[in-house]
Design an enzyme around this catalytic site. Structure first.
Site, PDB file in Angstrom:
ATOM      1  N   LYS A   1      20.469  32.274 -19.790  1.00 45.30           N
ATOM      2  CA  LYS A   1      21.580  32.409 -18.837  1.00 45.30           C
ATOM      3  C   LYS A   1      22.903  32.207 -19.571  1.00 45.30           C
ATOM      4  O   LYS A   1      23.180  31.134 -20.083  1.00 45.30           O
ATOM      5  CB  LYS A   1      21.495  31.352 -17.734  1.00 45.30           C
ATOM      6  CG  LYS A   1      22.578  31.602 -16.678  1.00 45.30           C
ATOM      7  CD  LYS A   1      22.770  30.450 -15.716  1.00 45.30           C
ATOM      8  CE  LYS A   1      23.940  29.577 -16.041  1.00 45.30           C
ATOM      9  NZ  LYS A   1      25.250  30.224 -16.035  1.00 45.30           N
TER      10      LYS A   1
ATOM     11  N   GLY B   1      26.253  22.821 -23.646  1.00 44.22           N
ATOM     12  CA  GLY B   1      27.277  22.716 -22.610  1.00 44.22           C
ATOM     13  C   GLY B   1      27.822  21.311 -22.543  1.00 44.22           C
ATOM     14  O   GLY B   1      27.762  20.565 -23.520  1.00 44.22           O
ATOM     15  N   SER B   2      28.300  20.948 -21.380  1.00 44.13           N
ATOM     16  CA  SER B   2      28.987  19.659 -21.253  1.00 44.13           C
ATOM     17  C   SER B   2      27.993  18.501 -21.210  1.00 44.13           C
ATOM     18  O   SER B   2      26.831  18.664 -20.809  1.00 44.13           O
ATOM     19  CB  SER B   2      29.820  19.658 -19.975  1.00 44.13           C
ATOM     20  OG  SER B   2      28.973  19.844 -18.871  1.00 44.13           O
ATOM     21  N   THR B   3      28.479  17.339 -21.604  1.00 45.46           N
ATOM     22  CA  THR B   3      27.643  16.134 -21.590  1.00 45.46           C
ATOM     23  C   THR B   3      27.208  15.815 -20.161  1.00 45.46           C
ATOM     24  O   THR B   3      26.073  15.412 -19.921  1.00 45.46           O
ATOM     25  CB  THR B   3      28.422  14.967 -22.218  1.00 45.46           C
ATOM     26  OG1 THR B   3      28.624  15.291 -23.602  1.00 45.46           O
ATOM     27  CG2 THR B   3      27.664  13.658 -22.123  1.00 45.46           C
ATOM     28  N   GLU B   4      28.113  16.052 -19.218  1.00 50.08           N
ATOM     29  CA  GLU B   4      27.799  15.734 -17.819  1.00 50.08           C
ATOM     30  C   GLU B   4      26.572  16.529 -17.331  1.00 50.08           C
ATOM     31  O   GLU B   4      25.622  15.966 -16.796  1.00 50.08           O
ATOM     32  CB  GLU B   4      29.034  16.093 -16.984  1.00 50.08           C
ATOM     33  CG  GLU B   4      28.909  15.790 -15.532  1.00 50.08           C
ATOM     34  CD  GLU B   4      29.897  16.640 -14.715  1.00 50.08           C
ATOM     35  OE1 GLU B   4      30.845  17.196 -15.297  1.00 50.08           O
ATOM     36  OE2 GLU B   4      29.672  16.754 -13.505  1.00 50.08           O
ATOM     37  N   ILE B   5      26.592  17.844 -17.552  1.00 49.71           N
ATOM     38  CA  ILE B   5      25.450  18.677 -17.107  1.00 49.71           C
ATOM     39  C   ILE B   5      24.234  18.369 -17.976  1.00 49.71           C
ATOM     40  O   ILE B   5      23.097  18.345 -17.483  1.00 49.71           O
ATOM     41  CB  ILE B   5      25.796  20.182 -17.163  1.00 49.71           C
ATOM     42  CG1 ILE B   5      27.054  20.491 -16.332  1.00 49.71           C
ATOM     43  CG2 ILE B   5      24.638  21.043 -16.700  1.00 49.71           C
ATOM     44  CD1 ILE B   5      26.892  20.432 -14.850  1.00 49.71           C
ATOM     45  N   GLY B   6      24.460  18.100 -19.246  1.00 51.79           N
ATOM     46  CA  GLY B   6      23.358  17.757 -20.154  1.00 51.79           C
ATOM     47  C   GLY B   6      22.593  16.536 -19.654  1.00 51.79           C
ATOM     48  O   GLY B   6      21.357  16.503 -19.675  1.00 51.79           O
TER      49      GLY B   6
ATOM     50  N   GLU C   1      22.785  20.360 -26.810  1.00 53.02           N
ATOM     51  CA  GLU C   1      23.973  20.429 -27.685  1.00 53.02           C
ATOM     52  C   GLU C   1      25.172  20.238 -26.769  1.00 53.02           C
ATOM     53  O   GLU C   1      25.520  21.137 -26.013  1.00 53.02           O
ATOM     54  CB  GLU C   1      24.056  21.808 -28.362  1.00 53.02           C
ATOM     55  CG  GLU C   1      22.864  22.179 -29.222  1.00 53.02           C
ATOM     56  CD  GLU C   1      22.888  21.521 -30.583  1.00 53.02           C
ATOM     57  OE1 GLU C   1      23.884  20.852 -30.912  1.00 53.02           O
ATOM     58  OE2 GLU C   1      21.887  21.647 -31.309  1.00 53.02           O
TER      59      GLU C   1
ATOM     60  N   CYS D   1      33.227  22.807 -29.322  1.00 53.40           N
ATOM     61  CA  CYS D   1      32.582  21.507 -29.101  1.00 53.40           C
ATOM     62  C   CYS D   1      32.883  20.541 -30.228  1.00 53.40           C
ATOM     63  O   CYS D   1      33.035  19.345 -30.014  1.00 53.40           O
ATOM     64  CB  CYS D   1      31.080  21.715 -28.977  1.00 53.40           C
ATOM     65  SG  CYS D   1      30.411  22.725 -30.290  1.00 53.40           S
TER      66      CYS D   1
ATOM     67  N   GLU E   1      36.873  14.601 -23.889  1.00 52.74           N
ATOM     68  CA  GLU E   1      36.938  15.949 -24.434  1.00 52.74           C
ATOM     69  C   GLU E   1      37.839  16.809 -23.545  1.00 52.74           C
ATOM     70  O   GLU E   1      37.594  16.948 -22.355  1.00 52.74           O
ATOM     71  CB  GLU E   1      35.529  16.558 -24.466  1.00 52.74           C
ATOM     72  CG  GLU E   1      35.499  17.919 -25.104  1.00 52.74           C
ATOM     73  CD  GLU E   1      34.108  18.535 -25.088  1.00 52.74           C
ATOM     74  OE1 GLU E   1      33.423  18.446 -24.064  1.00 52.74           O
ATOM     75  OE2 GLU E   1      33.725  19.112 -26.119  1.00 52.74           O
TER      76      GLU E   1
HETATM   77  P1  NAP Z   1      28.945  23.385 -18.669  1.00 52.31           P
HETATM   78  O1  NAP Z   1      29.788  23.374 -17.472  1.00 52.31           O
HETATM   79  O2  NAP Z   1      28.035  22.243 -18.909  1.00 52.31           O
HETATM   80  O3  NAP Z   1      28.112  24.749 -18.599  1.00 52.31           O
HETATM   81  C1  NAP Z   1      27.220  25.152 -19.607  1.00 52.31           C
HETATM   82  C2  NAP Z   1      26.204  26.111 -19.011  1.00 52.31           C
HETATM   83  O4  NAP Z   1      25.405  25.413 -18.052  1.00 52.31           O
HETATM   84  C3  NAP Z   1      26.829  27.277 -18.261  1.00 52.31           C
HETATM   85  O5  NAP Z   1      26.020  28.411 -18.438  1.00 52.31           O
HETATM   86  C4  NAP Z   1      26.794  26.784 -16.836  1.00 52.31           C
HETATM   87  O6  NAP Z   1      26.865  27.792 -15.872  1.00 52.31           O
HETATM   88  C5  NAP Z   1      25.455  26.080 -16.803  1.00 52.31           C
HETATM   89  N1  NAP Z   1      25.308  25.091 -15.736  1.00 52.31           N
HETATM   90  C6  NAP Z   1      26.241  24.576 -14.907  1.00 52.31           C
HETATM   91  N2  NAP Z   1      25.696  23.687 -14.069  1.00 52.31           N
HETATM   92  C7  NAP Z   1      24.379  23.630 -14.358  1.00 52.31           C
HETATM   93  C8  NAP Z   1      23.258  22.895 -13.841  1.00 52.31           C
HETATM   94  N3  NAP Z   1      23.401  22.006 -12.856  1.00 52.31           N
HETATM   95  N4  NAP Z   1      22.036  23.098 -14.388  1.00 52.31           N
HETATM   96  C9  NAP Z   1      21.876  23.971 -15.408  1.00 52.31           C
HETATM   97  N5  NAP Z   1      22.883  24.697 -15.931  1.00 52.31           N
HETATM   98  C10 NAP Z   1      24.121  24.533 -15.426  1.00 52.31           C
HETATM   99  O7  NAP Z   1      29.791  23.538 -19.977  1.00 52.31           O
HETATM  100  P2  NAP Z   1      30.952  24.578 -20.242  1.00 52.31           P
HETATM  101  O8  NAP Z   1      32.175  24.073 -19.579  1.00 52.31           O
HETATM  102  O9  NAP Z   1      30.492  25.958 -19.941  1.00 52.31           O
HETATM  103  O10 NAP Z   1      31.073  24.504 -21.833  1.00 52.31           O
HETATM  104  C11 NAP Z   1      31.857  23.604 -22.466  1.00 52.31           C
HETATM  105  C12 NAP Z   1      31.033  22.431 -22.969  1.00 52.31           C
HETATM  106  O11 NAP Z   1      30.040  22.888 -23.872  1.00 52.31           O
HETATM  107  C13 NAP Z   1      31.875  21.447 -23.750  1.00 52.31           C
HETATM  108  O12 NAP Z   1      31.558  20.135 -23.368  1.00 52.31           O
HETATM  109  C14 NAP Z   1      31.449  21.704 -25.190  1.00 52.31           C
HETATM  110  O13 NAP Z   1      31.641  20.618 -26.036  1.00 52.31           O
HETATM  111  C15 NAP Z   1      30.025  22.074 -25.034  1.00 52.31           C
HETATM  112  N6  NAP Z   1      29.541  22.819 -26.197  1.00 52.31           N
HETATM  113  C16 NAP Z   1      28.692  22.193 -27.067  1.00 52.31           C
HETATM  114  C17 NAP Z   1      28.242  22.865 -28.207  1.00 52.31           C
HETATM  115  C18 NAP Z   1      27.326  22.171 -29.183  1.00 52.31           C
HETATM  116  O14 NAP Z   1      26.729  22.868 -30.011  1.00 52.31           O
HETATM  117  N7  NAP Z   1      27.186  20.866 -29.152  1.00 52.31           N
HETATM  118  C19 NAP Z   1      28.641  24.181 -28.451  1.00 52.31           C
HETATM  119  C20 NAP Z   1      29.503  24.792 -27.547  1.00 52.31           C
HETATM  120  C21 NAP Z   1      29.948  24.099 -26.421  1.00 52.31           C
HETATM  121  P3  NAP Z   1      28.312  28.225 -15.318  1.00 52.31           P
HETATM  122  O15 NAP Z   1      29.016  28.851 -16.439  1.00 52.31           O
HETATM  123  O16 NAP Z   1      28.056  29.165 -14.254  1.00 52.31           O
HETATM  124  O17 NAP Z   1      28.967  26.953 -14.835  1.00 52.31           O
END
Ligand code: NAP
Ligand code: MG
Length: 513
Positions: free
Chosen positions: A199, A251-256, A283, A317, A424
């Site tokens: 996704k 993605g974000s730590t919160e969703i992680g 990640e 990130c 962040e």
């Molecule tokens: P996010 O809000 O956590 O979303 C990440 C993905 O998860 C999106 O595809 C999102 O869909 C989906 N999602 C949302 N809610 C979900 C749920 N309850 N269950 C499962 N999946 C869900 O993060 P973001 O704002 O897109 O990305 C930014 C974050 O990613 C930052 O914190 C960044 O540091 C982190 N990041 C980490 C790395 C790494 O390698 N460590 C690399 C890149 C980014 P939607 O888009 O539809 O909300």
């Protein structure tokens, strides 16, 4: 189906109000890309239409580019079923044969690179020079690299039994490096003999859908790669699906955290023939320290700082978002940084001279604005190089007629307790702090809940090795920053997640041994 003239969006994109007396002539990208009015889901090698769709928007123009399918739980179910039925044949293929498919995907990404770069920039807002020179070539490089592993997995983990694939992998990725993150996830999974349901993020689905087209073009067996677009609910349906064997989330730590909880509490159905828990790699976010010693080459360090935080508008990130400068060179470093930042060109992402493009979405723009407000309210001093306005939020965001844009800025006089130093932001906002001794630098740098990356600038090799060993970060860059390579493992610890992507370490997440 519409053909989008990239020059049209160039004209409508904003120019900064604080234009310098002389300027570069516009250098708009001339390639035209075709974008369908509407996209379906890619399941079992076929395009599946949905009733529900959502708009994907160009953040530089705020215009809709296309309607993207919103997958619900039943679509995820179909995608998992397709991946399950493709798995036995794909897993049983000789590694050399799987490798050929991966090589073909890599070559096709190269052949369609310009189109993919333009699309990435239009859908996500990043400057064309970054999508053209970094995102797309690296995405191809990940497929090439893992194509090479496909027939050598038996040698990847010496002394252990030959690795076996895990099964169906559910992969969820963010919006900051859309195609690159898809490549990071899909290439190792396929090389190891798994099938996937991926996704993309809601705001940046278009290049993942192009990748689906590429899978089709190169004749990848149906069901090996399935792309389901949608919002968080689609992601949740993947996480909770009982017949997915592994979740890979970026993605974000919160969703992680939410995903970790769901996976930990899940009862796996016995009829699947498995009793082991769903595997998980996370990640997540970061607030990475970038440390400048007084013996560093300051001009190079300033380039590193700029690359560290303003690359991809700070939507990175591992961005070096906390700058620690040794007190003896603090003023000089900030003076040089100020000068360098005032030359960064903010504006139309499709202009080849643009350094800082559009903020990915209105939502992210609002988040950044809130953090800048918080920094000012907490007493840090906002500096916006190149802006004539007083240092207020409007000096960062004002003067753009259309689109979501932020000028690169930094806060000085930051205390470690300030939110801009702890949380962040994911935007072009740098928090500047200082230190006196290496000991203090370590202690301040490690004072965070994250642990993704770090950077050190010094002329002394011994200091580099001493510092790198003591920094709590998954990746430490030395006299450079934000360098990525498929052969090099990437990942974090503490609240930045666990598991590695890239290199031999990254393969481990996709096999059982
Ligand atoms: P996010 O809000 O956590 O979303 C990440 C993905 O998860 C999106 O595809 C999102 O869909 C989906 N999602 C949302 N809610 C979900 C749920 N309850 N269950 C499962 N999946 C869900 O993060 P973001 O704002 O897109 O990305 C930014 C974050 O990613 C930052 O914190 C960044 O540091 C982190 N990041 C980490 C790395 C790494 O390698 N460590 C690399 C890149 C980014 P939607 O888009 O539809 O909300
Ligand atoms: Mg978009």
């Amino acid at each position: 189906m519409t053909t989008v003239d990239t020059k049209a969006s160039t004209r409508s994109a904003a120019a900064p109000s604080h234009a310098v007396p002389w300027d570069y002539a516009p250098a708009p990208e001339s390639v035209k890309v075709t974008i369908q009015d509407r996209y379906g889901l890619y399941i079992g090698g076929k395009w599946v239409a949905t009733n529900a769709t959502f708009d994907t928007v160009n953040p530089a123009t705020e215009q809709s580019l296309s309607q993207v399918a919103q997958a619900d739980a039943s679509h995820v179910d179909q995608a998992v079923a397709a991946a399950r039925s493709a798995f036995p044949v794909w897993a049983a293929l000789p590694g050399k044969e799987r490798g050929k498919y991966l090589f073909r995907i890599a070559r096709r990404i190269q052949e369609r690179a310009r189109e993919l770069a333009v699309l990435e920039t239009m859908d996500g807002g990043k400057p064309i020079k970054e999508s053209r020179d970094i995102d797309i070539p690296l995405a191809a490089a990940h497929f090439f690299y893992h194509a090479g592993w496909a027939d050598k997995l038996a040698y990847a983990f010496p002394g252990q039994a030959a690795p076996k694939p895990i099964g169906v992998c559910g992969q969820i990725i963010p919006w900051n490096f859309p195609l690159l993150m898809a490549a990071w996830k899909i290439a190792p999974a396929l090389a190891c003999g798994n099938t996937v349901v991926l996704k993309p993020a809601e705001t940046t689905s278009l290049t993942a859908l192009r990748l689906a087209e590429i899978c089709d073009e190169i004749g990848l067996p149906p069901g090996v790669v399935n792309i389901v677009t949608g919002d968080g609910r689609t992601g949740e349906a993947i996480v909770n699906h009982p017949y997915i064997d592994k979740i890979a989330f970026t993605g974000s730590t919160e969703i992680g955290k939410r995903i970790a909880r769901a996976v930990a509490e899940e009862q796996r159905p016995t009829q699947s023939g498995r009793t082991d828990a769903k595997r998980l790699t996370l990640e997540l976010g970061g607030k990475s320290p970038h440390i400048i010693f007084e013996d560093a080459s300051l001009d190079q360090a300033v380039e590193g700082i700029v690359q560290g935080i303003f690359f991809n508008q700070g939507h990175v990130c591992c961005a070096g978002s906390r700058l620690f400068v040794q007190e003896s060179v603090l003023d000089e470093t900030l003076e040089r940084l100020n000068r360098r930042m005032s030359t960064l060109r903010v504006g139309d992402p499709l202009d080849k001279n643009t350094d800082v493009g559009a903020i990915n979405s209105k939502q992210q723009f609002d988040t950044i604005t809130r953090y800048i407000d918080a920094g000012i309210a907490e007493g840090a001093e906002l500096c916006v190089p190149g802006s004539d306005n007083p240092s207020t939020v409007s000096s960062v965001t004002g003067g753009f007629d259309v689109g979501h844009f932020c000028r690169p800025c930094f806060f000085r006089n930051v205390q470690p307790s300030h939110r801009v130093a702890r949380e962040e932001i994911f935007g072009p906002v740098l928090a500047v702090l200082s230190f006196r001794t290496p000991e203090e630098a370590i202690q301040r740098a490690n004072n965070t809940r994250f642990g993704l990356a770090a950077g050190i600038w010094t002329d002394k090799g011994s200091k580099i090795f001493d510092m790198a060993a003591r920094l709590e970060a998954g990746v430490v860059w030395l006299n450079t920053y934000n360098r990525f390579d498929p052969t090099s493992p990437f990942g974090g610890y503490k609240e930045s997640g666990f598991g590695r992507e890239g290199g031999r370490h990254g393969l481990r997440a996709y096999v059982t041994t």
